[in-house]
Structure formats: C-alpha cells, structure tokens
Design an enzyme around this catalytic site. Sequence first.
Site, PDB file in Angstrom:
ATOM      1  N   GLY C 162       0.855  -1.267  -0.131  1.00 31.51           N
ATOM      2  CA  GLY C 162      -0.051  -0.073   0.208  1.00 31.51           C
ATOM      3  C   GLY C 162       0.932   1.250  -0.011  1.00 31.51           C
ATOM      4  N   CYS C 163       0.349   2.242  -0.337  1.00 29.87           N
ATOM      5  CA  CYS C 163       1.172   3.543  -0.574  1.00 29.87           C
ATOM      6  C   CYS C 163       1.348   4.080   0.843  1.00 29.87           C
ATOM      7  CB  CYS C 163       0.287   4.607  -1.624  1.00 29.87           C
ATOM      8  SG  CYS C 163      -1.424   4.837  -0.977  1.00 29.87           S
ATOM      9  N   TYR C 164       0.519   4.326   1.669  1.00 31.17           N
ATOM     10  CA  TYR C 164       0.906   4.936   2.976  1.00 31.17           C
ATOM     11  C   TYR C 164       1.833   4.080   3.661  1.00 31.17           C
ATOM     12  CZ  TYR C 164      -3.214   8.247   3.171  1.00 31.17           C
ATOM     13  OH  TYR C 164      -3.921   9.412   3.216  1.00 31.17           O
TER      14      TYR C 164
END
Lengths: 358, 358, 358, 358
Positions: C162-164
Amino acid sequence: MAKDSLQIAVAGVSGYAGMELARLLLHHPALRGRPPVFVGRDPDAVRLTAIHPQLADNNGSAELMVEPFSWELLKERGVDLLFLATPHEQSRGWVPEALAQGLRVVDLSGAWRLRGHEHRAIYGFHDADAALAEQVQARSVYGLPELHRDCIRKAKLVANPGCYATSIILALKPLLAAGWVDLDRGIICDSKSGVSGAGKAPTPGTHFMYAADNLSAYAVFGHRHMGEILEQLGIEESQIIFTPHLLPIPRGILSTTYVTFEDAKEVEEVDACFKEFYAASPMVRVFSPGKTGRGSAHLPQIQYSVRTNYCDIGFQLAKDGRRCVLVSCLDNLLKGAAGQAVENMNLMCGWDEAEGLL
Amino acid sequence: MAKDSLQIAVAGVSGYAGMELARLLLHHPALRGRPPVFVGRDPDAVRLTAIHPQLADNNGSAELMVEPFSWELLKERGVDLLFLATPHEQSRGWVPEALAQGLRVVDLSGAWRLRGHEHRAIYGFHDADAALAEQVQARSVYGLPELHRDCIRKAKLVANPGCYATSIILALKPLLAAGWVDLDRGIICDSKSGVSGAGKAPTPGTHFMYAADNLSAYAVFGHRHMGEILEQLGIEESQIIFTPHLLPIPRGILSTTYVTFEDAKEVEEVDACFKEFYAASPMVRVFSPGKTGRGSAHLPQIQYSVRTNYCDIGFQLAKDGRRCVLVSCLDNLLKGAAGQAVENMNLMCGWDEAEGLL
Amino acid sequence: MAKDSLQIAVAGVSGYAGMELARLLLHHPALRGRPPVFVGRDPDAVRLTAIHPQLADNNGSAELMVEPFSWELLKERGVDLLFLATPHEQSRGWVPEALAQGLRVVDLSGAWRLRGHEHRAIYGFHDADAALAEQVQARSVYGLPELHRDCIRKAKLVANPGCYATSIILALKPLLAAGWVDLDRGIICDSKSGVSGAGKAPTPGTHFMYAADNLSAYAVFGHRHMGEILEQLGIEESQIIFTPHLLPIPRGILSTTYVTFEDAKEVEEVDACFKEFYAASPMVRVFSPGKTGRGSAHLPQIQYSVRTNYCDIGFQLAKDGRRCVLVSCLDNLLKGAAGQAVENMNLMCGWDEAEGLL
Amino acid sequence: MAKDSLQIAVAGVSGYAGMELARLLLHHPALRGRPPVFVGRDPDAVRLTAIHPQLADNNGSAELMVEPFSWELLKERGVDLLFLATPHEQSRGWVPEALAQGLRVVDLSGAWRLRGHEHRAIYGFHDADAALAEQVQARSVYGLPELHRDCIRKAKLVANPGCYATSIILALKPLLAAGWVDLDRGIICDSKSGVSGAGKAPTPGTHFMYAADNLSAYAVFGHRHMGEILEQLGIEESQIIFTPHLLPIPRGILSTTYVTFEDAKEVEEVDACFKEFYAASPMVRVFSPGKTGRGSAHLPQIQYSVRTNYCDIGFQLAKDGRRCVLVSCLDNLLKGAAGQAVENMNLMCGWDEAEGLL
C-alpha cells in the site's frame, strides 16, 4: 407584503447555490428572527447542518431542519415567497402550482427564463399542461435587476438568470444599448467558470483529478445559457460565439468578451457608457482604466468578486478605438445564483436592492 | 557533428525552463554518458541538485555542478552546442560572441526571434554593436520545427519560440496557409497559461495568494509574443487580438482561437487540413472531432499535454461552416520552451526530431 | 525467463495506478517492441487512449487495445507475468487461477499482503476455497524490495504494498531494525495523501468542491493499511497510531513520523543508520540534515518525489537526542503503486531494480 | 467607553490579516458610520481599495484612505483603541508609546505574548528601554478569550495569539485542565497551515510554484509559536513536539494532536470535558463523535471553519480509552488573527464577544 410578516421558504437547499442562499437568508437583516422554511425531497426531516456543516453556528442554526416538501406545509407555515433551487425539470413542474397557491416565486433554475421555443428546446421540457405553461411563461420576469428592476418589483415569478449569462449580458448590454457594436464583425465571449457551476453530483468531470491542474473547453456552440444571452441582448446566434471553460477553482467566473465598435471611441467614452448605464445599480462595479485604457492594472479578476455579490466590469480599448476587450467577473454562486436571487427578493419586497448583500 | 563527440552546454539552468532542459538532456539517449556542462553567473560552482532537488537521482546526477560561466571553460570542455535559458538581454549580449567562438546556439529567450524592428521595440534591446546584431539576427532561424525544419537543421543560431506563440501559430498556420481565413473578420486568441510561465522570481503576481483560486487577464493589446505571432503568420496587428490570462496551475497553456472562414467548410475538410499540414510532425497531435464536429469530447485539454512535448490541436465548427473555434494545448515548459529546444537540437544534430521526447 | 521472450499482461488499466503502470511498461527499455496485453472487464475491446487520452503518442500507442479478459486470451498471447491493478475482491478471486495457469503475478491490491487473519478482517474477503487461499497466501511475498529483494526475485506472487504503508515502513524499519526505538512511548504516523489515492470513482469525497482548499483527517484508528505496517515492522497496534489525511493535490504522500529513542543519538548516527540500511536500494533517497540536524532545508517535500519512483526520507532530531521527527515522501501512484510494481517485475525478471524507473 | 463615541484605528492594514481586520471592522454593527482610521508607513495617503481591491464596495469604502501614521493624527481623530497588524519589531517599539498616549491596544504580532525571557529570545527584540518593556509586558494580557476573558475586558494591552498556537491551545487546554493527560508520554502536535500564514511578501516559499501541489514540513523543533503554547498550557518543551507544515491552500489550519490519558476514558467523558470547558465560549464548536467515537464523519475539516471565526474541535478515542487523536481547525486569518482581534475588541468594549463575527 409587510416586512414583519414575510415568510420565506427554500426548496432545494442541498446544492451549492442552495447553501449560499441559506447562508444569505439566515443573515439577512430584514428576516432576523424569522428563518426560512427549508424543504426537500427527503421523506424524513434532516438537520440543515448535517447537509452543510459549514452553516453551523452557535447562534441557533444547528436546530434548523430541512422538512419533507408539501404544499400543505408551506401553507401551514404561512409562506409568502418560495425560492426554488431545484433542477430545471422540477421547477418547470412546481411553479404553476406555486403560483396557483398564491406564492411568489424566485426560481434559480433555467425553467422559466426563455420566451423563444427554439431556445427552450435544449432543456427538453415536457409540460403537463402546455397552455398553462405558456401563460406562466408569459408572466415570468427575467431576474436581472440591472435590466428589469421595475418589473421584478411587481413580479409573481422571477426567473433568476444563469451565471455565465449574467456575466456576459451585463458586460455587453450598455454597449449594445448605445448602438455602438458592429454586429457584423461578431461578438466573442470566452468564459471561464469554477467547478461549483457544474453542480454537486459527483461525476467524472467534477472529480478532483479531472478538474485540478487542468483547463478544458466544453459545450462549444451548444451551451444552454446561449438562449438567455440572445433574448436579453436582442441579437442572433450568428452574431455571437460563447465558449465556456472549466477552471480548476471552486468558484468564480471570468468572461473575456470581444467586440468591435462601428466608430472609433475614446477610452473615456466607453468608461462613461458603463458608468451611466449602471449609475443606479448597486451590484455592478465598473473598473475605470487609466488614462490610456491600456495595461491591465485596472481589470477585474476573479478574486476581487468571489464571495461578493458584485459583477465587476472592465475593458481595454485598442489603439484604433474600435476593438474592445471586456472583462467581467462574478461569483457564480452569488451574483450568478443565490445572491442575485436575494437581490430579486429585495426588490419584490420593496427593500433596498443590496440589503443583506454588502 | 558525430553523435559520439557532441558536447552540450547549458547556461541559465536555475529557472523552470532550465530545470526541464537539464532533465531532458540528462535522460537523452544520444547524450548518454556525456552530461551537459552547466554554467551560471554564480562565481562559485554549486551543485545542480542544490538548486533543483527534484533532479537528484541515485544515478550520478547528485555530483553534477553548475560552474561559473566563461568562454574559456566552454572551449576547455569542447562544447559544440550551447543552450541559453537566460534572460533576453543576456542572450542578446552573449550570442554574437558564442557564434564568433564557433558554437551553435539554441536561445530560449526572445532575444533573436524577431525580424521587424517595430516588433523588437517592446524588448528595448541596447546592442553594443548594432551592425553585428543585425547580421546575427539575419542568420537566426525561428525554432518552430513544424514550420522551419530544414532551416533549423543547418542553423548556427536557433531562436526558440515563445510558449504562447507556439500554441497560437501551430493552431492557425494550417488554415492561413490554406488561404481559408477571412482576415477582415479578425482573429481572436484567448490564451490561458500556468504560473511557471511568469518565471521563478518571487513577485506579487507569482505569490500563491495572488495566483491561487484566481484568473486574471494581463498585457491586453501589449504582450511581447505578439511580434512573433505576426511575423510567423504573415498578418497585421489589426487582424488579430491576443489576450493572455494567468491560470491557477503550475504549468500548461490552452489557447482558444476564433477564426471565420471565407467559405463554408465541412468538418472533414478542416480535419484534413490539419492532418495533412502536420503529417510529418511528430510533436503535434490533431484531435479529430466526431462526425458532426460538435460536442467537446474530442477537444484537447491541458492535462492531456502537460508533461509531454506535444502541441495538441482540436476544433469545433459552427453549423454555418464558417465560424471555427480552435483549441490548442501544450506544456509551456516543454513544447513551449525546453522540449522544443531539445527538438531543435535533435534537428541540428541530425537525430530523430522526437528523440528523447516521447 | 529470457528477456527477449517475456510477455506482460495488465488487468485493470482503467484506474490511476493502471494508467501509470501502462505508461511505465510502454516506455520500459526491456520491453521495447513488445507492449503489454491489456485486459479489462468490458465485453468489447476499447482503445487504451480512449480511456487515457494522456497516453496517446505519435509512436504507436494509439493503436493499443484493452481487450476483454479471459484466461484463454492470456494463454494465446503467451503471457508470462500478469499485473493486477484490480479491486481487492477481484484480485483475491483471480490469483489462485493465475498461479494455476503458471503465470507469475504482481498484485497491486491489498488482497494478498497480510498473513494475520485479524489484519485481513477489514477487507472482508470471502474465499471460494479457503484452504487454497491459505496456500496461496503462504506463497505470497510482500513486494517491498528494500525489505524482501531476494524473495521477490523468486516469487510467483508478489503482493505490492500500500502507498501509505510504503512511506511509513521505509521510514521506520532502519530504526526498528537497529533496536533504537522506545516502543513504550508509542510511534505516531501522521500521513497526508493526494486525491488520486482515493481512486477514480466519482464520490462525494473526490468531488473537487470537497477536496480543493481543504484538509481532512479520515479513517482515524481504522485504516486498512495498518495491518501491513504492523506485520512488516513486527509491532503491535498499541504501539503505533496512524492518521491519514486527504490533501488538496492530485498526487503525493508525506508522512510525518514521531519516534523516541531509548538512548540519545547523534545526528550523524541517525543519518548513518538510514544510509547503511538503504546502501543497496536505488529507489530510496536519504536526505542528510546539516551539521546540527535542525532546520528544515534538507527535509523531503512532496514536490521532490512526485512523478518519480523514489521514496525520500529525512529527519530532525531534538536537542535531547531522543525525540526524532521523520519525514518521508513518495508518489502514491509510483513508489506507492505502479512504480513499485515495475520494480518488483524488474527483480522477478532478473533485471536491474531501477530499470525504466529513473 | 461609550459605544457611540468609540474610535478605532488600524496600523498595518496592507497585509492579509490587516485586510481581514479592515473587512470585519467596516461591517461591524457597533461601528456603523464610524469607520476606522487606517494608518501606514507610506508617506502619502493612499486609497484602501488601491491596496485591497477586494474591499471595494459601492457603499463608501472606495473613499477610505490609509494615512501616514503619526501619534498626532491618532490624537486628532480621537482614537481610543489601536489595532497593530504590524511586524513584531514595530509592535515592540510602538506599544509603550501607545499606552503612554492613553490608547488601548490590540497587537496582532508576537511582540507582547510571552512572559518568559527564554521564549522571547527567538524574536530577538532589542528594547530601547528594557525596564519599560518589562513593565508593559507585565500588563499585557494574552488575547485568547476562552482562557482570559475577564482579564481581556479590562486590559490596556491585548497580545493577540498566534494562529497555530490558538489551534493547539484550544484543543489541549480542557484535557490538561482536567488533569487527564499523561505528560510523560509526550504530546505531538502535527499542524498544517495555508499559505497566507507565511505573509504577503513574495518569497521563494510563497511562490505559487513552490507551494502548489506540494506539502512541506518546516521549523521542526524551532517554530516561534512554541513559547506561547508552553506558557499557556503550563508545560515543558520536553513534553510536546510541534511540527508545522505548509499546505497548498490560501487559508486554514488543521492541527492533529496526539495525547495519552493517564486513565482510560469513555468517549462521552471526553466529549463532556470539551463541552463543559467551552460552554460559555461562542467561538468554539465542539464536534461530538458518534456513539463509538470512531469513524471520521464528525471530525472538523478545514473547509468547515475557513472564512468563519470558529475554532472547531473534534476527537477520536482509541479502543484502549487512553490514546486520543484531537483535530482542531480554524481560519488562520480570522480566529487565528483578525477575527480573534475583533473578539478581543468586543470584550474590551463590553460588547457581545461574537458581535460582528457570526
């Protein structure tokens, strides 16, 4: 209609124009202590601040409800004047009944703005009773105070103008009324609007990723505000081009309009033409150019008019004295919608045109 | 000039166009392993990535220095081709010497774009040696590959076009070349540009608070790109109006241009006119309208061309077949500056026009 | 898998990550002349550039089609490696079959990232064959090259992070691995992301009017990236708080992370800790503070990393040497999605980790 | 001070806070017909609307002048209360004289907010008369009505709080006053502010190209609002970290503050704590969470408070009942500057605290 007994209702408060209308009416000096009746299509009453948290203040607004619409409710509450911030089709259907109920109406939609059948076609209205619709249409007043102030005062039905149309009509009308414009050369209106003009529905075109860091032209040769522009200016479609663009900002319109004069004019003459035409209009600000009428220090820009109810108008004149670039700006939710609706209410109620709008 | 020996230098890398130029050259396939010599006016060498942290990569760029400019340094490094991303006045002063030193030059400023004295006046050049300046001017080629590809290949001095001018000239040239445009009706160019076009210097007009959530027209009847537009299109000032506006976005230009044809045309004819004119031009994309040429689904918009080197061109034709709205878009830092400069380098070096630009 | 025979396929190209993935693969040096097979759920083939006009170039991309997905088509085309840029539930359903078909898979969704049942609960997966799902899960490698480079090289299934999570794990892992962090004091991750992270579906929360000129916290104590953060860092939910915020920008993440060290450290020690941990990682840039480690000149910011595949990491240390503020930035569509997916492909294919990404 | 005789003056109207202050005072019900005296350092009088075209209305404001400052002028005009929206150093120099002249003062700068020498050091004041400065400092009241309402009423000198400080102090004070916060665990304040907070001077950091599409942390461990936060909350520097970030929006602050309670609390208890503390405070809005205190539907966000004078406060509580995330929002130019200054004026004049602010 006595000031102390007037009861306002607002239908369609959930959109952006509806929100601004609610805000203006809740702070309107002549309506103090008598908040509008808010009605909507939701079968359950819902708090106004649940829809628009921005409207919450520690001053009572948190208690206001949007109630399920019914004619009975409006009668029960003694409503005198109804604002419709509803979709076109809904306004088209409701207005005849509202008038029959003795209500005065300010309709913010495009439903009742157009006299000509050919201009109305783009809306595709399906009137239940076509003859009645024509009667209602005939009574409707186009709600641009600068042009129709006296008729608005007495009107039962005011059709509040479109946002783009307001910016263009106000820029052009003084010059056309003076008979200066060479219509054979054609008028170009290159308009740019913030995203709130596209409405609250989430669509591909209102997605942040589409609108941000972008600019796009749309509805070229086919925007539905063209009809009101033509009717109010008294010109033909072949004499004007109107191109809207979507700006990456929340609100505000800037229209750059190009006209050619039949005879050369001086900067001072053009300036005087606007100043005289709008001498009695509190919601128009004319930007006078410097001595030469060149340079851009004195042109309107969006941030000067946004969050105000003003339409700002300025111009630059070519050295030949014939080619003129007009720049007009307004807030599409205020002078282009809710603010102008309040202006119309003020006139209908005999109040000062700018009451609650400065 | 053999591919494997070419040495590039860049002066003026600190601005936005300079940054994009550095980025493009550092990734250019034909320059692999031979980074440009970067020179600036700072008396001390400074890391390129200290000026533009965005250019840092774990691939060696962190070691690159911007060195104090001197002709000796350029000679020492064996520089063949010099990019000037410097202010107009500086380019005006340096180019004669650069040519005397045997360098080929791509100048991104407005210093050498204009043949006509009357168009140059707006820049206020003070040439040390006026006769020499005229000689240099006479050798300068206007660096718009779509119009001057062959001359650019052999040019010693290429004057890279202005960003607005590129968007307008590319939109109009095919129609003017076809002899279709009724110049008596006048051409209107309503252009909108992102803030990077205003340069890197912090000024009241580039302050975030001024530019954000705003739109403003400026330099009406007085923008200095007008000269190149007139010269490249072969028209008179009385036949065209060009109005620039400042958009609240970092980069991108959209020009909406209004022309009237002398005779009615079909949509397919207009489309073919553009397609044929740009058949051999890899950096122009023509957007074909649908069958009717109405609607806006197939118009360029800023986000399609930004961060590419393309100029996108589309149009809508009125039902009368005579009034035509052109929409052209490009990235002002790429096709409007650094990208086009690389395109010119590619031509000058005998490489593919689009090398390193797709 | 020989370089010259590799065939890639991409499912789910219509979203933002899919668009960036397509762009990267179409320009990837090792895939030249062999464009990916694009597949989607539309029953009709549709041009890639009709979905993403930004991807059009005059280099052949205009002919690329997105074809109706079927396993037969993938087999027919000789696909070796499949990227899934599809919703979680769809990836959860397709991956077992893809592996059964002998395909290698890089899945950009959250479907296969999590080992712990308790962390998976938030996704609400309904596996048709639970035992098979567990087997597949066991073979899945978490696709963060900086942590699992060697496993990724051999993996059949890579679960792209995931990006976060990427921004947080990369900032914290070196310090946790060094055993410096006082977990009893708790870690705070205050993250801010651009709107593309919210996906392409038009929703009230992605409307321009909601996101622009705004900042909002969301999913406090309940974001689904928490599971991967905990598993990859080997910590407990009670030891960390992660608060995402929606930024009014198209792309980019900045995470501000607060840790307390058990013992006081010098700035140089902290800097060295990051530098050593990432010495072999081409896609992480460590920003060294100045001598004091105070001031903010050398902190990452979103515009340094956006449109690159880098994760930038910097820090500031309190005078007490124990409290440390980490700032990490990346582009949520690149290092946070499509770029990292390409990085994983590079490793799986034995290519340079940064190939096509600089 | 009788309502009908009060004369206000404003020095430093040219900045953003000055503009908002002018707007508020020109529309203030208690000041109707008696506009402020505007004074500045320009040796010539200049129209207010030449500096701020946004303030022009067709209601007389166009005639207002900003006059050259002198004590004589203030005396001549019978000024009772002086707002200083001037730089810190200027406020530091002027206030002693203003008090000597019998004026009451609301100072928007940081000049007189701090009791502790160690906190003042960051401003680097050079007092002409150090003893006098200490006397003045001792009479200064920190102008946060929610904490010091009674003292403000009688104050001669009110030091209007900093924007960040207001958002943080108002979020934390109720919990600290209740004695709930475990200070050993440390408080984290992660704040984000719009660009107007950086002032009107064009600098590299306020350039549109720097701020737009970006987010950056700055002044980590070194922002000058820290002193007021510590003094007003009665805590030590080692107990709190405050990290400001620059948001790509014109105005608005959101602070995300992390605290740990010594004992577990219920959501209702936390909600009640805020509600009780602010029961008499008209300019604070407490956002009650739903039943669980989880989810984010009821958290403040910037667009709810911007262009209002409210400070909005909400929270989310972890399941453990001890870790609490506070979200507080305000408009940095209103509750964070000019609006709070008017609030202070209202108290000093015995008017309703929210007069002219709803």
